[in-house]
Write a protein that holds these residues in place. Structure first.
Motif, mmCIF file in Angstrom:
data_model
loop_
_atom_site.group_PDB
_atom_site.id
_atom_site.type_symbol
_atom_site.label_atom_id
_atom_site.label_comp_id
_atom_site.label_asym_id
_atom_site.label_seq_id
_atom_site.Cartn_x
_atom_site.Cartn_y
_atom_site.Cartn_z
ATOM 1 N N TRP A 159 0.558 -1.301 -0.269
ATOM 2 C CA TRP A 159 0.266 -0.224 -0.204
ATOM 3 C C TRP A 159 0.510 1.142 -0.021
ATOM 4 C CZ3 TRP A 159 -0.562 3.891 3.319
ATOM 5 C CH2 TRP A 159 -2.074 5.782 2.848
ATOM 6 N N LEU A 160 1.626 1.375 0.974
ATOM 7 C CA LEU A 160 2.776 2.633 0.710
ATOM 8 C C LEU A 160 3.553 3.056 -0.875
ATOM 9 C CD1 LEU A 160 5.083 1.738 4.837
ATOM 10 C CD2 LEU A 160 3.299 4.167 3.815
ATOM 11 N N ALA A 161 3.727 1.620 -1.407
ATOM 12 C CA ALA A 161 4.300 1.749 -2.240
ATOM 13 C C ALA A 161 3.144 2.419 -3.360
ATOM 14 C CB ALA A 161 4.610 0.083 -3.123
ATOM 15 N N TRP A 162 1.895 2.478 -3.885
ATOM 16 C CA TRP A 162 1.234 2.402 -4.517
ATOM 17 C C TRP A 162 0.945 3.898 -3.543
ATOM 18 C CZ3 TRP A 162 -0.563 1.986 -8.763
ATOM 19 C CH2 TRP A 162 -2.246 2.392 -9.077
ATOM 20 N N SER A 163 0.879 4.720 -2.539
ATOM 21 C CA SER A 163 -0.170 5.841 -2.781
ATOM 22 C C SER A 163 1.472 6.791 -2.053
ATOM 23 C CB SER A 163 -0.013 5.676 -1.022
ATOM 24 O OG SER A 163 1.665 5.035 -0.477
ATOM 25 N N LEU A 164 2.780 5.734 -2.342
ATOM 26 C CA LEU A 164 4.389 7.137 -3.005
ATOM 27 C C LEU A 164 4.440 7.248 -4.243
ATOM 28 C CD1 LEU A 164 6.431 5.211 -0.418
ATOM 29 C CD2 LEU A 164 5.763 8.328 -0.348
ATOM 30 N N THR A 165 3.722 6.427 -5.437
ATOM 31 C CA THR A 165 4.306 6.245 -7.072
ATOM 32 C C THR A 165 2.907 6.402 -7.392
ATOM 33 O OG1 THR A 165 4.394 4.320 -6.996
ATOM 34 C CG2 THR A 165 6.381 5.530 -6.366
ATOM 35 N N LYS A 166 2.007 5.755 -7.108
ATOM 36 C CA LYS A 166 0.410 5.015 -7.741
ATOM 37 C C LYS A 166 0.774 4.611 -8.864
ATOM 38 C CE LYS A 166 -2.642 7.706 -5.244
ATOM 39 N NZ LYS A 166 -1.800 8.039 -3.993
ATOM 40 N N ASP A 167 2.087 3.962 -9.296
ATOM 41 C CA ASP A 167 2.554 2.795 -10.204
ATOM 42 C C ASP A 167 2.492 1.851 -9.641
ATOM 43 O OD1 ASP A 167 4.081 1.625 -12.209
ATOM 44 O OD2 ASP A 167 5.673 3.440 -12.013
ATOM 45 N N PRO A 168 1.558 0.577 -10.618
ATOM 46 C CA PRO A 168 1.940 -0.932 -10.128
ATOM 47 C C PRO A 168 3.033 -0.785 -10.323
ATOM 48 C CG PRO A 168 0.987 -0.750 -12.092
ATOM 49 C CD PRO A 168 1.317 0.975 -11.569
ATOM 50 N N VAL A 203 8.489 -4.329 -8.211
ATOM 51 C CA VAL A 203 9.677 -4.041 -7.158
ATOM 52 C C VAL A 203 9.829 -4.309 -5.395
ATOM 53 C CG1 VAL A 203 11.324 -2.350 -6.899
ATOM 54 C CG2 VAL A 203 9.966 -2.115 -9.188
ATOM 55 N N VAL A 204 8.913 -3.613 -5.006
ATOM 56 C CA VAL A 204 9.051 -3.639 -3.576
ATOM 57 C C VAL A 204 8.175 -5.759 -3.087
ATOM 58 C CG1 VAL A 204 7.502 -3.166 -1.176
ATOM 59 C CG2 VAL A 204 8.602 -1.030 -2.825
ATOM 60 N N SER A 205 7.876 -5.859 -3.820
ATOM 61 C CA SER A 205 7.410 -7.569 -3.204
ATOM 62 C C SER A 205 8.320 -8.601 -4.052
ATOM 63 C CB SER A 205 6.733 -7.889 -4.436
ATOM 64 O OG SER A 205 4.799 -7.136 -3.971
ATOM 65 N N VAL A 206 8.995 -7.437 -4.677
ATOM 66 C CA VAL A 206 10.701 -9.030 -5.640
ATOM 67 C C VAL A 206 11.044 -8.464 -4.147
ATOM 68 C CG1 VAL A 206 12.365 -8.726 -6.638
ATOM 69 C CG2 VAL A 206 9.743 -9.037 -7.579
ATOM 70 N N SER A 207 11.877 -7.182 -3.455
ATOM 71 C CA SER A 207 13.004 -6.822 -2.974
ATOM 72 C C SER A 207 12.597 -7.542 -1.786
ATOM 73 C CB SER A 207 12.495 -5.248 -2.640
ATOM 74 O OG SER A 207 12.032 -4.792 -1.623
ATOM 75 N N ALA A 208 11.216 -8.549 -1.613
ATOM 76 C CA ALA A 208 11.141 -8.916 -0.422
ATOM 77 C C ALA A 208 11.106 -10.719 -0.156
ATOM 78 C CB ALA A 208 9.380 -8.727 0.307
ATOM 79 N N PHE A 209 11.673 -10.720 -1.506
ATOM 80 C CA PHE A 209 12.298 -12.182 -1.671
ATOM 81 C C PHE A 209 13.521 -11.934 -2.531
ATOM 82 C CE2 PHE A 209 7.308 -12.486 -2.683
ATOM 83 C CZ PHE A 209 7.165 -13.230 -1.402
#
Length: 422
Positions: free
Chosen positions: A32-41, A46-52
């Motif tokens: 949600w934070l990634a979306w709220s900061l950029t409005k870009d899916p 990218v954030v999801s991949v950074s978790a794995f």
């Protein structure tokens, strides 16, 4: 469920349930934070991949420390370090300094710090649970993990409505503290050292030899990782294409999640005699029910299919963990489990791209059919490989000794699953 009366196991069960609740909440909050900061899916991806990605790179290596150090203390240190990272992220967010690069870096750092935790946690289970109760223990732990992780994202909406993004991060930090407190209260004897001090790379090499010396374990791990890469993305990317409605999509994901929890609970009450065979055949079952999902037009039929695959999903990892715990020597156990966890992280990172590529090239219906068929073929191949391994030692089950060589044990019982005696 008599294991829940054991103080040490109850502490592990409760503490890790709390921790997984925080993981689920943090996963939803960072998306949600990634979306709220950029409005870009793309930013969300990218954030999801950074978790794995960090877990994929580091888990097997850092799991060596869980085999050479006190696993309980390592788990506590990991939890406390993650509290510090979440606290820094919360401060940055409060000061309006948290941008996308910092969010990605924070998520990656949290994943890197947490890399040794899961192997250490799964490796500590045989230290507090008898061998004949390992499957039940893993089943109960998976109930806690799956249920808590499922509930975590549901808490994001009320926390945002009545609080702030910082409150979501604060709750996540508190869950790590709760986990650390529970683990600190566990009383467990550290396994006796098997020799002198071993260097990191020597220990990793010995761990790989131990896994290779248990070919059935290797077959099950490889099957799990490949099957996860072929299927997991279809539960998100593919299901969106099938349903096309946000509300129904969330409901069907919830159905699949509840089915996994129920499946884990059921497995805690059964005794699986042939763990390796059950683990690979579960993927065939999952593939059979997943294949027609792309063709359904009724949400009720989709819910039935997802219920079946959710139940099968529980059968893929609980026997696997118990198999590794039984067959790999204690001083290599965390590394073996870390190898599996690293493979899982890698599979989760690439699976959405596998699903999206298949859907783009073949269409939704054919992509689901191909994915299901591929998993069934993989499971059948793994079953044949296990049969070949068994044929090398007729009537006997190979196992790994403390020095990493292969020996044999008494014949297994022929039943695959029997009801657990009361």
């Amino acid at each position: 469920m008599s294991l829940l009366k054991d103080r040490n196991f109850l502490l592990l069960f409760a503490g890790q349930g709390i921790s997984r609740f925080g993981d689920g909440l943090y996963t939803a909050a960072t998306a949600w934070l990634a979306w709220s900061l950029t409005k870009d899916p793309t930013a969300v991806a990218v954030v999801s991949v950074s978790a794995f990605a960090p877990a994929f790179v580091a888990t097997f290596v850092v799991a060596s420390y869980a085999d050479r150090r006190d696993r309980r203390k390592l788990m506590i240190a990991t939890d406390l370090a993650r509290v510090a990272v979440v606290a820094v992220a919360s401060v940055l967010l409060s000061l309006d300094l948290l941008n996308l690069p910092l969010l990605v870096a924070t998520t990656a750092l949290l994943a890197l710090i947490g890399a040794p935790f899961a192997p250490a946690r799964n490796a500590i289970v045989p230290q507090i649970v008898p061998d004949d109760r390992l499957q039940q223990a893993n089943g109960l732990l998976q109930v806690a993990f799956r249920a808590a992780f499922f509930v975590g994202p549901l808490m994001l909406a009320p926390l945002l409505a009545f609080g702030s993004p910082q409150s979501a991060l604060a709750v996540n930090g508190l869950t790590f503290l709760g986990s650390a407190a529970a683990v600190a209260a566990i009383r467990v004897t550290r396994p006796a050292p098997t020799g002198g001090q071993t260097g990191l790379w020597s220990d990793l090499s010995a761990g790989l030899r131990a896994v290779r010396a248990a070919p059935d374990v290797l077959v099950v791990i490889v099957t799990f990782v490949l099957a996860l890469a072929l299927t997991n993305g279809f539960l998100t990317v593919g299901l969106v294409a099938v349903v096309g409605q946000g509300g129904q999509y969330g409901l069907l994901l919830g159905v699949a999640g509840v089915a996994e929890v129920v499946g884990a609970l059921l497995l805690a009450g059964l005794r699986i005699r042939r763990l390796a065979l059950a683990a690979v055949l579960a993927w065939a079952l999952l593939g059979i029910f997943r294949a027609p999902l792309g063709t359904v037009t009724s949400h009720a039929v989709a819910a039935v299919l997802l219920t079946a695959t959710g139940l099968a999903s529980a059968l893929t990892d609980i026997p696997l963990i118990a198999l590794v715990q039984q067959r790999i020597p204690s001083h290599h156990l965390a590394k073996a489990l870390g190898l599996w966890e690293a493979g899982v992280a890698g599979a989760l990172a690439i699976s959405p791209f596998v699903a999206s590529t298949a859907i783009t090239l073949a269409g939704v219906e054919n992509a689901f059919l191909l994915s299901g068929a591929a998993v069934v073929v993989l499971a059948v191949t793994a079953t044949l490989a296990l049969a070949c391994i068994g044929a090398r030692q007729p009537g006997k089950e190979p196992f790994v000794t403390a020095d990493g060589t292969v020996s044999v044990a008494a014949p297994e019982e022929t039943a695959v699953i029997t009801a657990k005696p009361e």
